[in-house]
Design a protein around this motif. Sequence first.
Motif: not given
Length: 390
Positions: A12-14, A16-27, A63-65
């Motif tokens: 997924r190319i995003i 906004s980091l809101s598409e990932v969420g803080q828990a997933a990103w910081d995890g 962002y590349l995820t």
Amino acid sequence: MINQTTTKISTRIISSLSEVGQAAWDGLLALQADANPFLSFAFLHGLHESGSASEQSGWQPQYLTLWDDAEQPPQLIAALPLYVKFHSYGEYVFDWAWADAYERNGLKYYPKLLSAIPFTPVTGGRLLARDDQARAMLIAVLQSLRKDTQTSSTHILYPPADQTGALQQAGFMLRSGVQFHWLNAGYADFAAFLATLERKKRKNILAERRKVAEAGVRFRHVRGEDATEEDWVFFNRCYRRTYSAHHSTPYLNLDFFLRIAVGMPHNLLLIIAERDGKPIAASLLVYTGQTLYGRYWGAIEDVPCLHFETAYYQPLEFCISQKIACFEGGAQGEHKMARGFLPQKTWSAHWLAHPGFADAAADFLAREAEGINHYMDELNDRNPFRPEAH
């Protein structure tokens, strides 16, 4: 480890980091050995949401995820902070000459793809991944992306040394640079640190500190958890005045500072200089238990040597008292050596789509690398410490 026979990986190319969420990103960040606070959700999302690093300011998040869709909900397994850039401001690895060469030959250098922390020349993980296999998949997806886009080039700034080999194998050209870092040798106090320096360096530092003290300036160390909105408004005023004095436009805004004040207060330190009970200068630093990062400073009054005290000597005292191992003083600044900072090599990785320009850049980087090595040798010959003390 990822077992591709039993899992399904999606890309997924995003924007906004809101598409990932803080828990997933910081995890995901928590799994990285080379993470730092600038990679956190709070810092990056603050840059985007405040408009400091946004499409409107020339930093379009892309962002590349990678996600493991076999898990429910799907799990983030790899990510690369990535931007479509429409200029080269705020990067600290300078490619203006490359852009000029493209233009003189009737080619477009912008837009380009850039993996970096906006306005932050700090080494840290770029290829964020759950494990080595996920990291290899991320690089493979990046290789496909760079070939499919209409951008001129792809650049990864300040990756850690252990990621440069994989990037080089993926076709990137490596570029080296120099920063200056202070290393804590377990000093009991500032005087113990001074005792390790050459006599002239020690004498100059004492003279600089004395000028500030005799001007009646005192300092408050304010951790993020204790900083008030008034403190942040004052710091922002100082920050903006620094840019104004250099006839340039500040990259960041008060909204960003207030966002990180809420989102990551445990990583923030304000050093506020006061005279006659009124604030006159401030510096902002970011820190962990191991590293202090010098970021921004400014003053509303001119006091001789106030910059050195606010941005270097007070932070050094904080490092010593908190037993922090390293103080990264930011980009460039040979003058830092006289204050106990030593040269450290940094890296960036570059891929240019145009074969002719790629060959020319490779030749340039080879010559530049040789010059950097000579420069490092010269700097090390000017080590500020007494031979018997370091």
